[in-house]
Design an enzyme around this catalytic site. Structure first.
Site, mmCIF file in Angstrom:
data_model
loop_
_atom_site.group_PDB
_atom_site.id
_atom_site.type_symbol
_atom_site.label_atom_id
_atom_site.label_comp_id
_atom_site.label_asym_id
_atom_site.label_seq_id
_atom_site.Cartn_x
_atom_site.Cartn_y
_atom_site.Cartn_z
ATOM 1 N N ARG A 50 27.495 -50.538 -39.896
ATOM 2 C CA ARG A 50 28.147 -49.403 -39.252
ATOM 3 C C ARG A 50 29.162 -49.930 -38.247
ATOM 4 N NH1 ARG A 50 25.192 -47.514 -35.967
ATOM 5 N NH2 ARG A 50 23.225 -48.583 -36.301
ATOM 6 N N TYR A 63 30.307 -48.873 -46.680
ATOM 7 C CA TYR A 63 28.959 -49.204 -46.206
ATOM 8 C C TYR A 63 28.136 -47.933 -45.942
ATOM 9 C CZ TYR A 63 25.073 -50.458 -43.344
ATOM 10 O OH TYR A 63 23.798 -50.567 -42.870
ATOM 11 N N GLY A 119 25.885 -46.363 -43.777
ATOM 12 C CA GLY A 119 25.950 -45.453 -42.632
ATOM 13 C C GLY A 119 27.346 -44.894 -42.388
ATOM 14 N N LYS A 135 23.722 -40.774 -41.431
ATOM 15 C CA LYS A 135 23.936 -40.798 -39.983
ATOM 16 C C LYS A 135 24.941 -39.724 -39.549
ATOM 17 C CE LYS A 135 21.353 -44.436 -39.616
ATOM 18 N NZ LYS A 135 20.034 -44.358 -38.989
ATOM 19 N N HIS A 143 16.425 -39.778 -34.650
ATOM 20 C CA HIS A 143 16.400 -41.045 -35.376
ATOM 21 C C HIS A 143 14.949 -41.534 -35.420
ATOM 22 C CE1 HIS A 143 18.183 -45.400 -35.616
ATOM 23 N NE2 HIS A 143 17.971 -44.911 -36.812
ATOM 24 N N SER A 185 17.910 -49.071 -34.652
ATOM 25 C CA SER A 185 18.177 -49.602 -35.988
ATOM 26 C C SER A 185 17.618 -51.016 -36.140
ATOM 27 C CB SER A 185 19.691 -49.661 -36.225
ATOM 28 O OG SER A 185 20.231 -48.385 -36.028
ATOM 29 N N CYS A 214 14.612 -52.183 -36.170
ATOM 30 C CA CYS A 214 13.472 -52.571 -35.315
ATOM 31 C C CYS A 214 12.159 -52.253 -36.008
ATOM 32 C CB CYS A 214 13.530 -51.839 -33.978
ATOM 33 S SG CYS A 214 14.760 -52.506 -32.872
ATOM 34 N N THR A 240 11.053 -48.816 -41.013
ATOM 35 C CA THR A 240 10.613 -48.753 -42.414
ATOM 36 C C THR A 240 9.246 -49.415 -42.549
ATOM 37 O OG1 THR A 240 12.934 -48.860 -43.043
ATOM 38 C CG2 THR A 240 11.326 -49.239 -44.796
ATOM 39 N N ASP A 260 13.531 -42.876 -41.285
ATOM 40 C CA ASP A 260 14.733 -43.007 -40.467
ATOM 41 C C ASP A 260 15.101 -41.754 -39.666
ATOM 42 O OD1 ASP A 260 16.854 -44.685 -39.613
ATOM 43 O OD2 ASP A 260 18.250 -43.657 -40.940
ATOM 44 N N ASN A 304 22.081 -57.715 -42.646
ATOM 45 C CA ASN A 304 22.004 -56.248 -42.765
ATOM 46 C C ASN A 304 22.055 -55.820 -44.239
ATOM 47 O OD1 ASN A 304 21.804 -53.624 -41.672
ATOM 48 N ND2 ASN A 304 24.018 -53.323 -41.852
ATOM 49 N N ARG A 331 20.745 -54.395 -47.736
ATOM 50 C CA ARG A 331 19.940 -53.174 -47.845
ATOM 51 C C ARG A 331 19.409 -52.940 -49.245
ATOM 52 N NH1 ARG A 331 19.521 -49.865 -42.992
ATOM 53 N NH2 ARG A 331 20.792 -50.969 -41.503
ATOM 54 N N ARG A 341 13.093 -52.998 -28.765
ATOM 55 C CA ARG A 341 12.819 -54.417 -28.987
ATOM 56 C C ARG A 341 13.027 -55.113 -27.655
ATOM 57 N NH1 ARG A 341 13.373 -58.003 -33.572
ATOM 58 N NH2 ARG A 341 13.696 -56.248 -34.980
ATOM 59 N N ASN A 347 -0.354 -52.877 -36.084
ATOM 60 C CA ASN A 347 0.137 -51.796 -35.225
ATOM 61 C C ASN A 347 -0.710 -50.536 -35.371
ATOM 62 O OD1 ASN A 347 2.155 -53.408 -34.225
ATOM 63 N ND2 ASN A 347 3.681 -52.737 -35.724
HETATM 64 C C1 OXD Z 1 20.620 -47.675 -39.098
HETATM 65 C C2 OXD Z 1 20.164 -47.367 -40.462
HETATM 66 O O1 OXD Z 1 21.605 -48.408 -38.923
HETATM 67 O O2 OXD Z 1 19.161 -46.657 -40.584
HETATM 68 O O3 OXD Z 1 19.988 -47.175 -38.162
HETATM 69 O O4 OXD Z 1 20.808 -47.770 -41.431
HETATM 70 MN MN MN Z 2 18.486 -45.809 -38.740
#
Ligand code: OXD
Ligand code: MN
Length: 626
Positions: free
Chosen positions: A113, A241, A243, A250, A270, A292, A294, A297, A319, A406, A408, A439, A535
């Site tokens: 992004r 890309y 996003g 987004k 988010h 994003s 962190c 997923t 997300d 990044n 995907r 984070r 977690n």
């Molecule tokens: C982000 C995504 O960048 O979910 O937050 O792709």
């Molecule tokens: Mn996201």
């Protein structure tokens, strides 16, 4: 060749409108609604004059060779895949081990992004707020419209009607994306409910978000992502890309929807949505916001560790969550998306087995490496060796990682082994707890609970996190990321916090709010908490708190676990480490509070008094302990 005449040999292709530019072939409307070779597309047309008029206007400006109304059918998807395979946009991966999986390598300048090129265009700059880049609507339109002039010459223009959320949910909202990228169409098919059913809803509601996208020539100098919240419209140029280009995600489901949600009394966030089922079969639903890349997923698809038998996790979304109060005052969530666009590196059998298994079929990979036998490869996969990197070059560690950090996967949510069928429930799921995280190597405890809604809103508003590769920028730097929405809130954060606070006046059934931080490190940089499946132990404490089953310790930042409150049986964690993870360092927090106070100053008169009071109250409480 006509882009819609797919190279696969198929009798239905004889219907293609070869080399016919609709703008030279009156009557225009009849031509653009031709079937383009798809029998099932014959029925696609629109009864909605405002939609037809917009499509006509866009076509007149961008001058595509032809227009394709997307039906969302599986046949259409396959034809697009075949076409992109034939022209090199996609490469099929090893179809034995990765059936229906394809690899797309993007332009090296177009991998994330672009927040510095993303604008919110409101009449007054203060309505967009210091959290957004601003341009006036007139300037925004003028700048980007100039780029769209003739941009689709020689290309096909795809019209994608889509519905964010279950088709029959009153909480869903619709949009139409116009794009010249078949890669975008294929991704939108995996990520949203798109096609004929969405069009039918749009025609009956007569309201939709307009999203116009062209990849242009991918020149970063001619790249902008513009949002016009008051017009419910988006214009994105020069990037393919996710996003930036899959406008349902987004741009619509967060930036435009957050604005729309404020005017309509709900929240667009988010956040992942997950169901946590205990061994007695009771399920609690949690919505969790993390910046994003962190681990949303991974958390959404968590696999309970063997030490917690009988627990199950159900994934509704990884997300985005749209949160509405129902008529009884209960907060309910739907996931507007129907697929995942997840970060690939680090995904393996141990970190996220569900994701690892599900991306072995029906996935589009973007910017990963490849093995010599044509399997996708990424750092942290723990299987195989890279032969080619994400730019298609022979892999050489000197040139950096094989997969872009990044990179995907795109995949339909139904492929996930932990898929919750309530993802399709029109009424969504009741939310028991809202969780905010970031984070942070220091300062923020593993978990803490806000004492009330106001403190919870402050907890969310004060989230800070290390920047990741999800956005082009300085990876590793800490930035304030309120509610993990810094890049996604479509209006002034001050007004957004006020909107959050206003929920307290509307119901007495609001969920509890918690903070989490899986990323605490010791002085040598080792993570203190094992994370991933473990977690669940923290989620369990959160649920126990919601059910008033365990006590907690008061502190100026909220309520913390008592000693032994988080079950660590079977973990190699000393009592000292657990204490470090669950106590408040007063000096660190005084600095944190003062940074937050400076940050609020940047929002001037838009900062709600109640938020200011909470921040000052915390400062005073910390002072007492200093
Ligand atoms: C982000 C995504 O960048 O979910 O937050 O792709
Ligand atoms: Mn996201």
């Amino acid at each position: 060749m006509d882009r819609l005449c797919f190279t696969v040999s198929n009798a239905v292709n004889t219907g293609c409108i070869l080399a016919c530019n609709p703008y030279n072939c009156p009557p225009y409307k009849t031509v653009v609604r031709l079937a383009h070779g798809y029998p099932e597309n014959l029925s696609m047309t629109t009864q909605l004059p405002s939609l037809q008029q917009w499509v006509d206007e866009v076509a007149a400006r961008t001058q595509p060779n032809q227009i394709h109304w997307c039906t969302g059918s599986d046949i259409e998807y396959q034809k697009l895949i075949d076409m992109m395979t034939a022209d090199g946009t996609l490469s099929p991966l090893d179809q034995d081990e990765y059936p229906n999986c394809y690899l797309h390598l993007s332009d090296p300048s177009d991998v994330a992004r672009v927040e510095h090129l993303t604008f919110v265009c409101t009449k007054e700059q203060e309505d967009a707020g210091p959290n957004n880049n601003w341009m006036s609507p007139a300037d925004g339109h003028a700048k980007i419209d100039a780029l769209f002039e003739g941009a689709m010459k020689g290309r096909t223009m795809y019209v994608i009607p889509y519905c964010m959320g279950p088709i029959h949910s009153p909480y869903s909202r619709c949009g139409v994306e116009i794009t010249d990228s078949p890669y975008v169409v294929a991704n939108m098919k995996l990520m949203t409910r798109m096609g004929s059913e969405a069009l039918a809803r749009i025609e009956s509601e007569e309201k939709f978000v307009k999203g116009l996208h062209s990849t242009g020539d991918l020149d970063p100098e001619r790249r902008f992502i513009m949002h016009f919240p008051h017009e419910l419209s988006i214009k994105s140029f020069g990037s393919g890309y996710g996003g930036n280009a899959l406008l349902g995600k987004k741009c619509h489901a967060l930036r435009i929807a957050s604005y729309q949600a404020r005017t309509e009394g709900w929240l667009a966030e988010h956040m992942l949505i997950m169901g946590v089922e205990n061994p007695d079969g009771q399920t609690h639903y949690i919505a969790c916001a993390l910046p994003s890349a962190c681990g949303k997923t991974n958390l959404a698809m968590l696999i309970p560790p063997e030490s917690l038998p009988g627990w199950k996790i159900w994934t509704l979304g990884d997300d985005i969550a749209w949160l509405h109060l129902d008529e009884t005052g209960q907060l309910r969530a739907i996931n507007p998306e129907s697929g995942f666009f997840g970060v690939v590196p680090g995904t393996n059998e141990k970190t996220n087995k569900n994701a690892f298994d599900m991306i072995h079929r029906d996935a589009i990979f973007t910017n990963v490496g490849r093995t010599a036998d044509n399997k996708p490869w990424w750092e942290g996969k723990n299987v195989g060796e890279p032969a080619f990197d994400w730019q298609g070059q022979e892999y050489d560690p000197e040139n950096g990682p094989a997969a872009h950090p990044n990179s995907r996967f795109t995949i339909a949510a139904t492929n996930n082994p932990s898929y919750s069928s309530l993802s399709e429930a029109p009424e969504g799921v009741p939310i028991s707890a809202i969780v905010f995280g970031g984070r942070r190597a220091t300062v923020t405890p593993l978990v803490y609970e806000a004492k009330n809604w106001k403190q919870g809103v402050m907890l969310g508003a004060s989230i800070g996190s290390k920047l990741t590769a999800a956005a082009a920028g300085e990876v590793g730097k800490i930035r304030r990321d309120p509610m993990a929405m810094k890049p996604f809130c479509g209006y002034n954060f001050g007004d957004y916090w006020q909107h959050w606070l206003s929920f307290e006046d509307r119901t007495n059934k609001l969920p509890k709010i918690f903070g989490v931080n899986w990323f605490r490190q010791d002085d040598d940089g080792n993570f203190l908490w094992p994370g991933f499946g473990e977690n669940l132990r923290v989620l369990r404490w959160i649920i126990d708190r919601c059910e008033n089953r365990v006590g907690a310790v008061e502190s100026p930042i909220g309520l913390l676990p008592e000693d032994g409150g988080i079950d660590t049986t079977g973990l190699d964690l000393s009592a000292e480490v657990m204490r470090a993870l669950t106590t408040v360092d007063v000096e660190h927090w005084r600095t944190e509070n003062s940074h937050f106070s400076d940050y609020l100053d940047g929002y001037g008169k838009h900062v709600p008094n109640a938020l200011r009071e909470e921040q000052r109250h915390m400062a005073a409480e910390l002072e007492k302990l200093a």
